[in-house]
Write a protein that holds these residues in place. Structure first.
Motif, PDB file in Angstrom:
ATOM      1  N   CYS A 159       0.842  -1.111  -0.118  1.00  0.00           N
ATOM      2  CA  CYS A 159      -0.029   0.179  -0.085  1.00  0.00           C
ATOM      3  C   CYS A 159       0.893   1.229  -0.076  1.00  0.00           C
ATOM      4  CB  CYS A 159      -0.984  -0.102   1.169  1.00  0.00           C
ATOM      5  SG  CYS A 159      -2.209  -1.322   1.242  1.00  0.00           S
ATOM      6  N   MET A 162       2.450   1.663  -3.601  1.00  0.00           N
ATOM      7  CA  MET A 162       1.598   2.121  -4.421  1.00  0.00           C
ATOM      8  C   MET A 162       1.183   3.638  -4.277  1.00  0.00           C
ATOM      9  SD  MET A 162      -1.364  -1.085  -5.052  1.00  0.00           S
ATOM     10  CE  MET A 162      -1.513  -1.415  -3.328  1.00  0.00           C
ATOM     11  N   ILE A 163       1.122   4.165  -3.086  1.00  0.00           N
ATOM     12  CA  ILE A 163       0.793   5.515  -2.907  1.00  0.00           C
ATOM     13  C   ILE A 163       1.992   6.178  -3.457  1.00  0.00           C
ATOM     14  CG2 ILE A 163       0.342   7.152  -1.055  1.00  0.00           C
ATOM     15  CD1 ILE A 163      -1.144   5.110   0.459  1.00  0.00           C
ATOM     16  N   PHE A 165       4.277   5.632  -5.609  1.00  0.00           N
ATOM     17  CA  PHE A 165       4.317   5.613  -6.941  1.00  0.00           C
ATOM     18  C   PHE A 165       3.465   6.566  -7.638  1.00  0.00           C
ATOM     19  CE2 PHE A 165       3.536   3.653 -11.239  1.00  0.00           C
ATOM     20  CZ  PHE A 165       4.817   3.199 -11.564  1.00  0.00           C
ATOM     21  N   LYS A 166       2.144   6.414  -7.097  1.00  0.00           N
ATOM     22  CA  LYS A 166       1.222   7.391  -7.581  1.00  0.00           C
ATOM     23  C   LYS A 166       1.606   8.851  -7.325  1.00  0.00           C
ATOM     24  CE  LYS A 166      -3.756   8.803  -7.430  1.00  0.00           C
ATOM     25  NZ  LYS A 166      -3.173  10.344  -7.403  1.00  0.00           N
ATOM     26  N   THR A 167       2.245   9.260  -5.975  1.00  0.00           N
ATOM     27  CA  THR A 167       2.874  10.390  -5.716  1.00  0.00           C
ATOM     28  C   THR A 167       3.809  10.890  -6.544  1.00  0.00           C
ATOM     29  OG1 THR A 167       2.170  10.206  -3.310  1.00  0.00           O
ATOM     30  CG2 THR A 167       3.857  11.825  -4.006  1.00  0.00           C
ATOM     31  N   LEU A 169       4.417   9.757  -9.841  1.00  0.00           N
ATOM     32  CA  LEU A 169       3.830  10.020 -10.931  1.00  0.00           C
ATOM     33  C   LEU A 169       2.919  11.359 -10.936  1.00  0.00           C
ATOM     34  CD1 LEU A 169       2.023   6.817 -12.214  1.00  0.00           C
ATOM     35  CD2 LEU A 169       4.356   7.752 -13.028  1.00  0.00           C
ATOM     36  N   ASP A 170       2.433  11.993  -9.740  1.00  0.00           N
ATOM     37  CA  ASP A 170       1.601  13.128  -9.780  1.00  0.00           C
ATOM     38  C   ASP A 170       2.728  14.352  -9.594  1.00  0.00           C
ATOM     39  OD1 ASP A 170      -0.625  11.887  -9.865  1.00  0.00           O
ATOM     40  OD2 ASP A 170      -0.872  11.965  -7.409  1.00  0.00           O
ATOM     41  N   ASP A 173       3.799  14.942 -13.368  1.00  0.00           N
ATOM     42  CA  ASP A 173       2.651  15.535 -14.072  1.00  0.00           C
ATOM     43  C   ASP A 173       2.662  17.018 -13.699  1.00  0.00           C
ATOM     44  OD1 ASP A 173       2.214  12.913 -15.329  1.00  0.00           O
ATOM     45  OD2 ASP A 173       0.387  12.615 -13.955  1.00  0.00           O
ATOM     46  N   PHE A 278      -2.501  12.999   0.109  1.00  0.00           N
ATOM     47  CA  PHE A 278      -1.793  13.069  -0.915  1.00  0.00           C
ATOM     48  C   PHE A 278      -0.979  14.022  -1.158  1.00  0.00           C
ATOM     49  CE2 PHE A 278      -4.953   9.902  -2.660  1.00  0.00           C
ATOM     50  CZ  PHE A 278      -3.831   8.664  -2.883  1.00  0.00           C
ATOM     51  N   TYR A 281       1.424  13.751   1.508  1.00  0.00           N
ATOM     52  CA  TYR A 281       2.466  12.630   1.181  1.00  0.00           C
ATOM     53  C   TYR A 281       3.559  13.116   0.190  1.00  0.00           C
ATOM     54  CZ  TYR A 281       3.598   7.744   0.798  1.00  0.00           C
ATOM     55  OH  TYR A 281       4.242   6.509   0.571  1.00  0.00           O
ATOM     56  N   ARG A 282       2.869  13.880  -0.648  1.00  0.00           N
ATOM     57  CA  ARG A 282       3.996  14.820  -1.779  1.00  0.00           C
ATOM     58  C   ARG A 282       4.902  15.634  -1.199  1.00  0.00           C
ATOM     59  NH1 ARG A 282       2.038  18.618  -6.737  1.00  0.00           N
ATOM     60  NH2 ARG A 282       2.063  20.035  -4.861  1.00  0.00           N
TER      61      ARG A 282
END
Length: 315
Positions: A159, A162-163, A165-167, A169-170, A173, A278, A281-282
Motif C-alpha cells: 500500500c 502504491m501511494i 508510486f502514484k505520488t 507520477l503526480d 505530471d 496525497f 504525502y507529496r
C-alpha cells in the motif's frame, strides 16, 4: 549458508529495507541537522537497500570462501543494481532521487567510483559478519508466526509503495504542467507587451523594468512570471480607466480572456495549505529527499522543493 525458504527471503528483504532506512535517515538527518524521513516511500523502508541486501547474498554465495572475489562481486552487483534503478526511476518520474554528478568518476550521476567501492566493502562486512546473527535470528522464528507477520507486512509495504508510486507520477505530471504553464504565461506577457506598446512609450517605459526579468531569463520561475503579469494587467487596467482609447477599449475583451486564462493557470500552480493525504504525502516525499534533482525541470523542481520546505516550517 544463505539457504532460505521463499518466505524467509521476503522477510530478509523487509529487514534490509528497514535497516537501510535507519542508516539513510540517520546519515541525511545529520547532514541536514534535522530529522529526515528518507526514501521513496513514507514508511520506514528503503526497497533499494532490501534489493541490495538480497543481491549481496546471491552474488557472494559462489565465492563465499574468497573475500576478494566477494568484494568484487559486491562492487559489480550493487553498482549495476543502483544504476538500473536510477535510470528507470528517472525515465519514469523525470526526477533523480539521488545524484552523484559532483562525485569523481560518476556515470550520468547514477553511480560513482566512491559508492562502488563502498558497496564492495559493505558486501564483505554484511555477508561474513552481519548476516551470521541475522541468519540465526530468522531461522529461530516459528514459521507460522513468520508467515503471518510477513503477510501483514507485505500488505502494508504494498500500500505504501502504491501511494508513493502514484505520488511520484503526480509530481512528474505537475512538473510537466509547470513548464507548459510558464510557456503559456510567457506568451500572454508578450501579447500584453504588444498591447501596451501601442499605447505609447511612456507606458512601455513604466513597465520595462517590471518585465525585464522575463526577457533576461530570470522569469523561468513561476513567481517572477506571475508578478510581471500582475503588474502588466494592473497597468493596463489603470490606463483603460484613466485614459480610455479606441484601441485599448477594443482590446478589453482580449485582455479579460488572457487574465481568465492566467488565473486558471495560477489556480493549479499556487500552493496553499496542505489539503488532504496525497498533498501531505507529496510534500513529505520532497522533504525526505533533499538531494532530489531534475535536469529537464530544474527550476520548477527547485520551486516545488522551496515551497514544500516553507509549508514544513509553517506547520
Amino acid at each position: 549458508m544463505f539457504d532460505y525458504l521463499p518466505l524467509q527471503w521476503l522477510f530478509l528483504f523487509y529487514l534490509y529495507s528497514f535497516f537501510g532506512w535507519c542508516f539513510e535517515s540517520a546519515y541525511v538527518s545529520i547532514l541536514n541537522k534535522r530529522l529526515v524521513n528518507r526514501g521513496f516511500m513514507r514508511g520506514p523502508f528503503l526497497p533499494l537497500y532490501g534489493s541490495g541486501g538480497i543481491m549481496m547474498l546471491v552474488v557472494s554465495k559462489p565465492f563465499y570462501s574468497n573475500i576478494v572475489l566477494v568484494y568484487i562481486a559486491g562492487c559489480i552487483g550493487a553498482t549495476a543494481l543502483e544504476y538500473v534503478v536510477g535510470v528507470l526511476m528517472e525515465l519514469l518520474f523525470k526526477v533523480r532521487y539521488w545524484d552523484y554528478s559532483n562525485k569523481f568518476l560518476n556515470i550520468n550521476g547514477h553511480v560513482c567510483l566512491e559508492s562502488t567501492l563502498v558497496w564492495g566493502f559493505f558486501t564483505v562486512l554484511f555477508t561474513h559478519y552481519l548476516q551470521i546473527p541475522v541468519e540465526m535470528f530468522i531461522t529461530s522464528i516459528p514459521y507460522n508466526f513468520l508467515s503471518i507477520f510477513t503477510t501483514v507486512l507485505t500488505v502494508y509495504v504494498s500500500c505504501d509503495f502504491m501511494i508513493a508510486f502514484k505520488t511520484a507520477l503526480d509530481l512528474r505530471d505537475f512538473l510537466v504542467y509547470m513548464e507548459k504553464a510558464k510557456e503559456e504565461m510567457g506568451r500572454i506577457q508578450k501579447r500584453l507587451d504588444v498591447i501596451i506598446a501601442f499605447k505609447g512609450e511612456d507606458v512601455r517605459e513604466s513597465i520595462d523594468k517590471k518585465v525585464d526579468g522575463i526577457s533576461s531569463g530570470i522569469g523561468s520561475r513561476v513567481d517572477v512570471l506571475s508578478n510581471a503579469l500582475e503588474k502588466s494587467f494592473a497597468s493596463l487596467k489603470e490606463k483603460v480607466s484613466r485614459e480610455p482609447s479606441p484601441y485599448l477599449s477594443g482590446a478589453k475583451e482580449e485582455i479579460a480572456e488572457m487574465y481568465t486564462k492566467y488565473r486558471i493557470l495560477m489556480d493549479r500552480l499556487t500552493p496553499g495549505p496542505i489539503r488532504g493525504f496525497f498533498d501531505w504525502y507529496r510534500n513529505r516525499t520532497i522533504i525526505g529527499n533533499p538531494g532530489m534533482v531534475s535536469e529537464k525541470f530544474k527550476t520548477s523542481l527547485e520551486e516545488i522543493k522551496e515551497k514544500a520546505s516553507n509549508i514544513r516550517k509553517n506547520h
